[in-house]
Enzyme design. Sequence first.
Site, short mmCIF file in Angstrom:
data_model
loop_
_atom_site.label_atom_id
_atom_site.label_comp_id
_atom_site.label_asym_id
_atom_site.label_seq_id
_atom_site.Cartn_x
_atom_site.Cartn_y
_atom_site.Cartn_z
N GLY A 105 -0.41 -0.34 -6.87
CA GLY A 105 -0.83 -1.24 -5.28
C GLY A 105 -2.18 -2.39 -5.65
N ARG B 219 3.60 -0.49 -10.65
CA ARG B 219 4.13 0.57 -10.94
C ARG B 219 5.14 0.88 -12.51
NH1 ARG B 219 0.95 1.74 -6.64
NH2 ARG B 219 1.76 1.04 -4.39
N ASP C 100 -4.28 6.98 -7.73
CA ASP C 100 -4.77 8.02 -8.07
C ASP C 100 -3.15 8.19 -9.47
OD1 ASP C 100 -2.32 7.75 -6.32
OD2 ASP C 100 -3.41 10.15 -5.58
N THR D 45 -7.87 1.25 -3.78
CA THR D 45 -6.82 1.11 -3.64
C THR D 45 -7.22 1.07 -2.31
OG1 THR D 45 -5.06 2.62 -2.46
CG2 THR D 45 -6.76 3.42 -3.79
N ASP E 259 -6.18 2.59 0.43
CA ASP E 259 -5.86 3.75 1.52
C ASP E 259 -6.78 4.29 1.09
OD1 ASP E 259 -3.37 3.14 1.36
OD2 ASP E 259 -2.39 4.24 -0.22
N ASP F 5 -8.12 7.21 -0.28
CA ASP F 5 -7.86 8.53 -0.07
C ASP F 5 -7.90 9.36 -1.59
OD1 ASP F 5 -5.55 6.70 -2.52
OD2 ASP F 5 -4.28 7.79 -1.50
N ARG G 88 0.34 5.57 2.24
CA ARG G 88 1.26 6.28 2.43
C ARG G 88 1.09 8.01 2.30
NH1 ARG G 88 3.76 4.21 -2.92
NH2 ARG G 88 1.38 4.80 -3.69
O1 F6P Z 1 -1.41 2.65 -2.28
C1 F6P Z 1 -1.23 1.37 -1.65
C2 F6P Z 1 0.42 1.44 -0.61
O2 F6P Z 1 -0.57 0.39 0.28
C3 F6P Z 1 0.32 2.07 0.43
O3 F6P Z 1 -0.39 2.36 1.59
C4 F6P Z 1 1.53 1.79 0.53
O4 F6P Z 1 2.45 2.76 0.91
C5 F6P Z 1 1.97 1.82 -0.68
O5 F6P Z 1 0.90 1.15 -1.15
C6 F6P Z 1 2.89 0.45 -0.90
O6 F6P Z 1 3.92 0.61 -1.97
P1 F6P Z 1 3.95 -1.30 -2.60
O7 F6P Z 1 3.42 -2.36 -2.55
O8 F6P Z 1 4.47 -0.36 -4.12
O9 F6P Z 1 5.93 -0.93 -1.97
#
Ligand code: F6P
Length: 327
Positions: free
Chosen positions: A15, A76, A107, A130, A132, A134, A176
């Site tokens: 992301g 991704r 990660d 990121t 998050d 996390d 997440r």
């Molecule tokens: O990891 C970053 C994040 O924004 C999370 O908070 C969220 O769950 C996820 O990515 C959403 O991913 P995508 O943009 O691929 O839907």
Amino acid sequence: MESKISKIGVFTSGGDAPGMNAALRAVVRAAIYYKKDIYGIMQGYEGMIDGDIVKLGARSVGNIIQRGGTILKSARSQEFRTKEGREKAFINLKKHGIEALVAIGGDGTFTGLHKLHEEYGIPAVCIPGTIDNDIAGTDFTVGFDTATNTAVEAIDKIRDTAISHNRLFFIEVMGRNSGYIAINCGIAGGAVATIIPEESMTLDELFAKLDEGGKTNKKSSLVVVAEGSKLGGAMELAKKFSERNNYFDIKVTILGHLQRGGTPTYFDRVLASKMGVAAVEGLLKGEKDVMVGILNNKIVYNDFDTIMKHHHEIDSESLRISKILSI
Ligand code: F6P
């Protein structure tokens, strides 16, 4: 700095996060400072597999420190999870003479890089990017500060409507598997309750708290819910509470991807710049399979196991403060 490495590849993956461009700029300029060639790999591991690789110069990363998103684009990649995908990627790196990698991502990115290092021995350093926050091994990840500021700004605006209309809002923020964004938004946004995946009140406790507000003539309230909440998301919680509530007008706002974009804060720009330089210097000093982090204001290089085996715990002080203040 003495090192056999002469060509470094850099990419962003997973992301996007505000500050990724600032990190990229720092990696590119540090590489050039140390007289190394630097290549940008487009679209994360996808571009590595497809051979979408471009040479970068100091000017390629001009005027990007203030820009959200990532000029290298991100993805991704499912294919990179396969051995065949990684083989294709490595062949392309060889074709360009790339001898070392810097990845900016979360990660999932780090796991991919670790696999590539294990299979092909390519030295690699990851920069935690990121929203998050996390990832263990660093106090902050690039993008978290901006995302949290963006969310708090939105929450303040929602509060205006909550007060004007006597409403209870359930506001869902990203994260997440992590409540970092939520707990900090809850404190800064003055939420009556914050629901996070790591440590949450039960449904009964939450509803009792909201009932208490209703009984004591609390006219409006905000509940912040982390996306990864085990009690359910904001929609679900609002629906459940509305089945028993007869005093609040209930609304839901899911902040979603607006938290991921926008101009990075000064904090994220500086963090990204420090980590970008540290990533290149780490490679040149012989680091091979690590994630750069900043702990207590000091640069650290964390090995893969340290990062993957530990969850970035939310500090107990934030949890304590959140409980004391949300009455
Ligand atoms: O990891 C970053 C994040 O924004 C999370 O908070 C969220 O769950 C996820 O990515 C959403 O991913 P995508 O943009 O691929 O839907």
